[in-house]
Write a protein that holds these residues in place. Structure first.
Motif, PDB file in Angstrom:
ATOM      1  N   PHE A 422      53.817 -25.618  26.097  1.00  0.00           N
ATOM      2  CA  PHE A 422      53.842 -24.920  24.816  1.00  0.00           C
ATOM      3  C   PHE A 422      53.135 -25.711  23.726  1.00  0.00           C
ATOM      4  CE2 PHE A 422      56.860 -21.965  26.632  1.00  0.00           C
ATOM      5  CZ  PHE A 422      56.443 -20.797  26.022  1.00  0.00           C
ATOM      6  N   VAL A 423      53.374 -27.020  23.736  1.00  0.00           N
ATOM      7  CA  VAL A 423      52.702 -27.873  22.753  1.00  0.00           C
ATOM      8  C   VAL A 423      51.188 -27.755  22.917  1.00  0.00           C
ATOM      9  CG1 VAL A 423      52.289 -30.277  22.076  1.00  0.00           C
ATOM     10  CG2 VAL A 423      54.622 -29.482  22.517  1.00  0.00           C
ATOM     11  N   LEU A 424      50.737 -27.855  24.192  1.00  0.00           N
ATOM     12  CA  LEU A 424      49.297 -27.764  24.480  1.00  0.00           C
ATOM     13  C   LEU A 424      48.724 -26.423  24.045  1.00  0.00           C
ATOM     14  CD1 LEU A 424      48.445 -29.326  27.950  1.00  0.00           C
ATOM     15  CD2 LEU A 424      47.259 -29.668  25.778  1.00  0.00           C
ATOM     16  N   ALA A 425      49.451 -25.358  24.388  1.00  0.00           N
ATOM     17  CA  ALA A 425      48.958 -24.013  24.093  1.00  0.00           C
ATOM     18  C   ALA A 425      48.830 -23.807  22.586  1.00  0.00           C
ATOM     19  CB  ALA A 425      49.902 -22.972  24.705  1.00  0.00           C
ATOM     20  N   ILE A 426      49.836 -24.291  21.856  1.00  0.00           N
ATOM     21  CA  ILE A 426      49.808 -24.086  20.407  1.00  0.00           C
ATOM     22  C   ILE A 426      48.723 -24.939  19.746  1.00  0.00           C
ATOM     23  CG2 ILE A 426      51.150 -24.413  18.280  1.00  0.00           C
ATOM     24  CD1 ILE A 426      53.621 -23.563  20.022  1.00  0.00           C
ATOM     25  N   THR A 427      48.630 -26.225  20.170  1.00  0.00           N
ATOM     26  CA  THR A 427      47.559 -27.050  19.586  1.00  0.00           C
ATOM     27  C   THR A 427      46.194 -26.458  19.884  1.00  0.00           C
ATOM     28  OG1 THR A 427      48.326 -28.525  21.338  1.00  0.00           O
ATOM     29  CG2 THR A 427      48.175 -29.470  19.131  1.00  0.00           C
ATOM     30  N   GLY A 428      46.041 -25.957  21.146  1.00  0.00           N
ATOM     31  CA  GLY A 428      44.771 -25.338  21.512  1.00  0.00           C
ATOM     32  C   GLY A 428      44.457 -24.160  20.607  1.00  0.00           C
ATOM     33  N   ALA A 429      45.454 -23.324  20.400  1.00  0.00           N
ATOM     34  CA  ALA A 429      45.269 -22.125  19.589  1.00  0.00           C
ATOM     35  C   ALA A 429      44.925 -22.494  18.145  1.00  0.00           C
ATOM     36  CB  ALA A 429      46.525 -21.262  19.636  1.00  0.00           C
ATOM     37  N   VAL A 430      45.644 -23.492  17.617  1.00  0.00           N
ATOM     38  CA  VAL A 430      45.399 -23.922  16.232  1.00  0.00           C
ATOM     39  C   VAL A 430      43.997 -24.498  16.080  1.00  0.00           C
ATOM     40  CG1 VAL A 430      46.112 -25.564  14.439  1.00  0.00           C
ATOM     41  CG2 VAL A 430      47.830 -24.278  15.715  1.00  0.00           C
ATOM     42  N   ALA A 431      43.629 -25.343  17.061  1.00  0.00           N
ATOM     43  CA  ALA A 431      42.302 -25.964  16.996  1.00  0.00           C
ATOM     44  C   ALA A 431      41.205 -24.908  17.023  1.00  0.00           C
ATOM     45  CB  ALA A 431      42.143 -26.936  18.171  1.00  0.00           C
ATOM     46  N   TRP A 432      41.391 -23.908  17.927  1.00  0.00           N
ATOM     47  CA  TRP A 432      40.376 -22.865  18.033  1.00  0.00           C
ATOM     48  C   TRP A 432      40.344 -21.968  16.798  1.00  0.00           C
ATOM     49  CZ3 TRP A 432      36.175 -21.809  20.737  1.00  0.00           C
ATOM     50  CH2 TRP A 432      35.964 -22.570  21.905  1.00  0.00           C
ATOM     51  N   TYR A 433      41.466 -21.872  16.114  1.00  0.00           N
ATOM     52  CA  TYR A 433      41.531 -21.038  14.919  1.00  0.00           C
ATOM     53  C   TYR A 433      40.493 -21.492  13.901  1.00  0.00           C
ATOM     54  CZ  TYR A 433      43.399 -18.479  10.945  1.00  0.00           C
ATOM     55  OH  TYR A 433      43.535 -17.642   9.879  1.00  0.00           O
ATOM     56  N   PHE A 434      40.259 -22.823  13.868  1.00  0.00           N
ATOM     57  CA  PHE A 434      39.282 -23.347  12.925  1.00  0.00           C
ATOM     58  C   PHE A 434      37.856 -23.219  13.443  1.00  0.00           C
ATOM     59  CE2 PHE A 434      43.235 -25.597  11.813  1.00  0.00           C
ATOM     60  CZ  PHE A 434      43.355 -25.140  10.504  1.00  0.00           C
ATOM     61  N   ILE A 435      37.699 -23.219  14.790  1.00  0.00           N
ATOM     62  CA  ILE A 435      36.352 -23.112  15.348  1.00  0.00           C
ATOM     63  C   ILE A 435      35.917 -21.655  15.399  1.00  0.00           C
ATOM     64  CG2 ILE A 435      34.861 -23.675  17.308  1.00  0.00           C
ATOM     65  CD1 ILE A 435      37.107 -25.721  18.110  1.00  0.00           C
ATOM     66  N   ASP A 436      36.784 -20.862  16.048  1.00  0.00           N
ATOM     67  CA  ASP A 436      36.442 -19.449  16.244  1.00  0.00           C
ATOM     68  C   ASP A 436      37.740 -18.660  16.286  1.00  0.00           C
ATOM     69  OD1 ASP A 436      35.605 -16.985  17.002  1.00  0.00           O
ATOM     70  OD2 ASP A 436      34.672 -17.615  18.893  1.00  0.00           O
ATOM     71  N   PRO A 437      38.184 -18.151  15.145  1.00  0.00           N
ATOM     72  CA  PRO A 437      39.510 -17.517  15.059  1.00  0.00           C
ATOM     73  C   PRO A 437      39.718 -16.418  16.086  1.00  0.00           C
ATOM     74  CG  PRO A 437      38.500 -17.682  12.894  1.00  0.00           C
ATOM     75  CD  PRO A 437      37.459 -18.091  13.868  1.00  0.00           C
ATOM     76  N   GLN A 438      38.637 -15.751  16.502  1.00  0.00           N
ATOM     77  CA  GLN A 438      38.794 -14.645  17.448  1.00  0.00           C
ATOM     78  C   GLN A 438      39.248 -15.114  18.826  1.00  0.00           C
ATOM     79  OE1 GLN A 438      35.064 -12.499  17.240  1.00  0.00           O
ATOM     80  NE2 GLN A 438      36.139 -10.849  16.131  1.00  0.00           N
ATOM     81  N   LYS A 439      38.884 -16.367  19.165  1.00  0.00           N
ATOM     82  CA  LYS A 439      39.210 -16.855  20.503  1.00  0.00           C
ATOM     83  C   LYS A 439      40.592 -17.502  20.564  1.00  0.00           C
ATOM     84  CE  LYS A 439      35.558 -17.742  23.706  1.00  0.00           C
ATOM     85  NZ  LYS A 439      34.800 -18.777  24.394  1.00  0.00           N
ATOM     86  N   SER A 440      41.194 -17.683  19.393  1.00  0.00           N
ATOM     87  CA  SER A 440      42.439 -18.445  19.324  1.00  0.00           C
ATOM     88  C   SER A 440      43.522 -17.913  20.274  1.00  0.00           C
ATOM     89  CB  SER A 440      42.929 -18.419  17.879  1.00  0.00           C
ATOM     90  OG  SER A 440      44.159 -19.053  17.781  1.00  0.00           O
ATOM     91  N   ILE A 441      43.746 -16.603  20.182  1.00  0.00           N
ATOM     92  CA  ILE A 441      44.825 -16.029  21.001  1.00  0.00           C
ATOM     93  C   ILE A 441      44.510 -16.125  22.486  1.00  0.00           C
ATOM     94  CG2 ILE A 441      46.033 -13.878  21.577  1.00  0.00           C
ATOM     95  CD1 ILE A 441      46.648 -13.626  18.842  1.00  0.00           C
ATOM     96  N   SER A 442      43.245 -15.853  22.856  1.00  0.00           N
ATOM     97  CA  SER A 442      42.914 -15.873  24.276  1.00  0.00           C
ATOM     98  C   SER A 442      43.037 -17.284  24.855  1.00  0.00           C
ATOM     99  CB  SER A 442      41.524 -15.285  24.517  1.00  0.00           C
ATOM    100  OG  SER A 442      40.537 -16.266  24.358  1.00  0.00           O
ATOM    101  N   VAL A 443      42.771 -18.320  24.028  1.00  0.00           N
ATOM    102  CA  VAL A 443      42.965 -19.688  24.518  1.00  0.00           C
ATOM    103  C   VAL A 443      44.454 -19.946  24.754  1.00  0.00           C
ATOM    104  CG1 VAL A 443      42.903 -22.119  23.827  1.00  0.00           C
ATOM    105  CG2 VAL A 443      40.872 -20.715  23.573  1.00  0.00           C
ATOM    106  N   PHE A 444      45.274 -19.488  23.811  1.00  0.00           N
ATOM    107  CA  PHE A 444      46.726 -19.647  23.943  1.00  0.00           C
ATOM    108  C   PHE A 444      47.213 -19.043  25.267  1.00  0.00           C
ATOM    109  CE2 PHE A 444      51.067 -18.053  23.140  1.00  0.00           C
ATOM    110  CZ  PHE A 444      51.680 -19.234  22.756  1.00  0.00           C
ATOM    111  N   ILE A 445      46.749 -17.814  25.520  1.00  0.00           N
ATOM    112  CA  ILE A 445      47.161 -17.130  26.752  1.00  0.00           C
ATOM    113  C   ILE A 445      46.608 -17.841  27.981  1.00  0.00           C
ATOM    114  CG2 ILE A 445      47.020 -14.975  28.047  1.00  0.00           C
ATOM    115  CD1 ILE A 445      48.489 -14.128  25.761  1.00  0.00           C
ATOM    116  N   SER A 446      45.328 -18.257  27.920  1.00  0.00           N
ATOM    117  CA  SER A 446      44.770 -18.868  29.136  1.00  0.00           C
ATOM    118  C   SER A 446      45.430 -20.187  29.468  1.00  0.00           C
ATOM    119  CB  SER A 446      43.248 -19.053  29.098  1.00  0.00           C
ATOM    120  OG  SER A 446      42.726 -18.836  27.849  1.00  0.00           O
TER     121      SER A 446
END
Lengths: 795, 56
Positions: A422-446
């Motif tokens: 969960f920690v990894l998924a959330i950090t991944g999602a947050v990090a991607w939010y700044f790079i490419d907000p559209q991909k944030s959720i899909s990274v969380f899920i993947s």
């Protein structure tokens, strides 16, 4: 019988080596069972053995009483009755042949179906032509004495049900996994094949539909288990699996319904399929042994009640204090009581593991579970069978609670695993939010998808499953996978003495006193022939090796419980207890004194033969474990045990069953993990209390107390190897975990990088699962063979 | 190309038949005992006894 020199003989028909009772024909062929003999004769021509004489069914008469019958039969319609009987002697293909053709032997038998692995037969018969007692007598005559004591086991049914449910789920998952994989394949080749848009959507919706049965039916247990564990406040491995499955399903449905992509349905179905295969593999059970039994399975169903010289059959539950019962030769005593008839020999081997029968005199207290060896005995019931000494061993609280389950390595890991994901998924999602907000959720899920610990969850089941199979092949049967894990944590090994450290069947004799002449020995031999006392029989087989000459014995007299008197020529001999000679008892143990013309020559002492592989086993175990011996006997054999065990082992003598239990309890309180090895029912409490209770048994595998594992006596020499291997199994699990974590990290880099595609997932998931499966099974095989077959070669 | 829609559905139904057959075989206990049937099929229909009793 028990003193007969036992050696391995090869059956002339099935070529299996066997021990003990043989069936031979006039031409000198020896067979392991009646079935083999019959089949052999049939192949040669015609069988004479099939002509069965009229049988005496008196010993089974109790079976015809309606009360008893109602308990045993599974079906009754007029005279047609059906029964499912446990026949412990079933062991080869001829057994099946003979039993299933029983209708040729007796007209009353209509149909027999043998269940080989459970050693049971379902018999449909005509009660008018062959009553149940006759049927039992017939089965006994042809070498399959039925065991009615251990009847229908409720556990067995429940177990069978859960097993077939698992197979159902496995079948469904496998079916849809295969189909989904085929439908998903064109997607991966999309760039090379000209692809019809309509067909593409058709395939995707089919996959979506196919995933429903897998999700709802096959994976059901993972959801219910993780909810249950959450309620209990534990993070089990089922939780990240369920999250992974749900994430896969949600993401895939979203992709398909919105027309973005094919989704991960093939990964989803494959995941569930592999997980179920792991579950199934671990569920290896030994159907013919029931590990959990209570005292009832050791006692007979009925007793012969005696009222004013009239005999009647009574179910043992209905016996009252003060009733008189007759127990015939070879029958078990159903409850505690006092002996009313004259001296009796009672074999308590089921209770104590001691095979030498003890003689009891009139008015003496006797206990349930003993087997009458001499002619029939009359007993006054002193307590009901539910309150007997034997059942009191079971009524201890320890039998009411389940052994506490120790945490598996998987459980321990998953406590850290789930939060980490969960920690990894959330950090991944947050990090991607700044790079490419559209991909944030899909990274969380993947991240959730790829971190699904399928391979992790497979490591332990496959390792323990393979080790259990290999142990079984070498005569060590574990109750379940938990036992293997507990074995690896043992640091204290506790042995019962009689029957465990010593051989169960052979008794050794030693002569102490003046040198005895061969001529006198010969006289003793012939005198001993005239009595049925078990010590006399052991004495005979001891002298037999010397010389034999025909001698006239006269004035033979037997004083029950004392000894025998006889004369040869002018010499008078006495054989028996020290008091019988008018001597002080000088020997602490079982002994037969000999006197000639009122002069005591010396005595034969009886002692147990230690297992010959014992020194080797002890030398091996000594270096790794704390060893203890608990014996119910006197310290007669202390010196002998000390020479084998050395000074570091604690030897405890005259231990009552309750003492043994307490001993283990105390050790556990001081933080030790105890392995108890015993064989008799008097060890039942100790076996249950210990972390791992192993019951050791010779060929007769029917009578063993409730335990965690069953060790065949001939595999006793392998005990250190088994313990060693259980330690190694732990290492293999660790390595398999490392392997699967490596795959997880690889997948996570894809996921966090935002490159996780259905293709990557579809490749990564089966590769990681299969490599973990192959790694664990092959290392288990390699290590087991190396360790165990090396030993086999030496001995 | 449209033939493939029908073919896939047919092939799925055929496969489904095999799945049902498999589940049925579990239910009827074919996986309970994996040894006796292998011996049972080798048995002769009749065995001879010295009585010479011939069964019809």
């Amino acid at each position: 019988m028990s003193n007969k020199v036992e050696s391995l003989t090869e059956c002339s028909h099935c070529h299996q080596p066997f021990k003990g009772k043989t069936y031979s024909d006039n031409l000198g062929h020896e067979f392991c069972c009646f079935g083999c003999k019959v089949v052999f004769e049939l192949v040669e021509g015609e069988s004479e053995s099939l002509l069965i004489p009229d049988l005496d069914s008196a010993t089974y008469a109790y079976l015809d009483s309606p009360d008893i019958k109602a308990k045993l039969l599974i079906f009754q319609n007029g005279n047609t009755e059906k029964i499912n009987i446990h026949l412990p002697q079933i062991h080869c293909s001829s057994c099946i042949f003979l039993l299933e053709n029983l209708f040729e032997v007796h007209q009353g038998v209509l149909q027999v179906t043998v269940h080989f692995s459970r050693k049971r037969a379902e018999i449909l018969y005509d009660a008018e032509k062959i009553p149940l007692s006759q049927l039992a007598a017939l089965l006994k005559h042809i070498g399959y004495p039925p065991n009615f004591e251990e009847q229908r086991d409720e556990n067995e049914k429940a177990n069978k049900k859960s097993q077939s449910k698992l197979l159902f789920q496995l079948g469904v998952a496998g079916f849809f996994f295969g189909n989904t994989m085929l439908l998903a394949l064109p997607e991966y080749l999309q760039s090379t094949i000209l692809y019809d848009r309509g067909l593409l959507y058709f395939f995707r919706y089919l996959m979506l539909a196919f995933s429903f049965p897998v999700l709802i039916y096959s994976a059901r247990e993972y959801f219910t288990n993780s909810i249950a564990s959450l309620k209990a406040g534990v993070l089990s491995i089922d939780l990240p699996i369920s999250i992974g499955i749900i994430a896969l399903f949600a993401q895939s449905s979203y992709e398909v319904l919105s027309g973005i992509g094919p989704g991960y349905f093939d990964s989803l179905c494959g995941l569930v399929f592999f997980l179920l295969v792991g579950k199934w593999y671990q569920q290896k059970t030994y159907e013919n042994f029931s590990f959990d039994k209570d005292y009832k399975s050791f006692l007979p169903l009925a007793a012969t009640l005696l009222i004013n010289k009239d005999e009647s059959i009574i179910a043992i539950e209905n016996l009252k204090k003060g009733d008189f019962i007759i127990v015939r030769k070879g029958e078990l005593i159903p409850c505690d009581g006092f002996l009313i008839s004259d001296e009796s020999l009672i074999d308590y081997s089921y209770i104590t593991g001691e095979s030498q029968a003890v003689s009891k005199e009139k008015k003496e207290q006797i206990y349930a579970g003993g087997k009458i060896e001499s002619s029939s005995a009359i007993i006054e019931v002193s307590s009901r069978s539910t309150q007997s000494y034997l059942s009191s061993l079971w009524s201890k609280d320890i039998f009411k609670k389940e052994k506490k389950k120790s945490k598996t390595f998987t459980d321990k890991i998953s406590q850290y695993f789930t939060p980490a994901i969960f920690v990894l998924a959330i950090t991944g999602a947050v990090a991607w939010y700044f790079i490419d907000p559209q991909k944030s959720i899909s990274v969380f899920i993947s991240v959730l998808i790829v971190a699904c610990p399928c391979a992790l969850a497979l490591a332990e089941p496959f390792t323990s499953g393979s080790f259990m199979r290999w142990f079984g092949r070498f005569g060590f049967y574990l109750k379940d996978a938990q036992v293997l894990q507990k074995l690896s944590q043992i640091n204290d090994v506790i042995f019962d003495k009689t029957g465990t450290l010593t051989e169960q069947s052979t008794v050794k004799l030693k002569w102490t006193g003046k040198a005895i002449e061969d001529e006198d020995l010969n006289k003793i031999y012939h005198a001993a022939q005239q009595t049925q006392h078990p010590l006399a029989r052991s004495l005979q087989s001891y002298i037999q090796d010397q010389n034999q000459k025909e001698i006239k014995i006269h004035a033979f007299q037997e004083s029950p419980g004392q000894g025998i008197y006889f004369e040869v020529g002018d010499d008078q001999f006495k054989l028996g207890k020290a008091s019988f000679m008018g001597e002080e008892k000088v020997f602490n143990g079982t002994a037969v004194f000999v006197s000639k013309n009122d002069y005591v020559l010396g005595y034969f002492s009886f002692y147990h033969q230690m297992r010959k592989e014992l020194p080797e086993v002890i030398a091996d175990l000594e270096t790794k474990f704390k060893l203890n011996v608990l014996s119910g006997d006197t310290d007669q054999e202390r010196a002998q045990l000390e020479s084998i065990f050395g000074k570091n082992t604690a030897l405890h003598f005259e231990q009552e069953p309750a003492d043994k239990l307490e001993f283990i309890e105390n050790h556990q309180k001081s933080g030790d993990s105890c392995l108890m090895i015993g064989d008799g029912l008097n060890d039942a409490g100790a076996l249950k209390q210990s972390d791992v209770g192993i019951s050791l048994c010779e060929e007769n595998v029917n009578y063993f107390p409730a335990c965690d594992a069953l060790l065949k006596a001939e595999s006793f020499k392998n005990l250190p190897s088994f313990l060693n291997l259980s330690l190694k199994s732990k290492k293999i699990v660790h390595r398999a975990f490392a392997l699967s974590l490596a795959y997880n990290i690889l997948g996570l880099t894809f996921a966090l990088g935002g490159f996780l595609s259905p293709l990557v997932s579809a490749l990564l998931m089966p590769i990681s699962s299969i490599s973990v499966i192959l790694f664990t099974t092959f290392s288990a095989q390699y290590l087991s063979l190396k360790e165990l077959s090396r030993k086999a070669k030496i001995s | 190309m449209s033939a493939i829609y029908i073919l896939i559905i047919i092939s799925f139904l055929v496969a489904l038949g095999f799945l049902i057959a498999f589940l049925w075989s579990i239910k009827s206990g074919q996986y309970d005992d994996d040894y006796s049937p292998s011996v049972r099929m080798l048995m002769e229909d009749q065995i001879k006894t010295t009585k010479g009793s011939k069964k019809p």
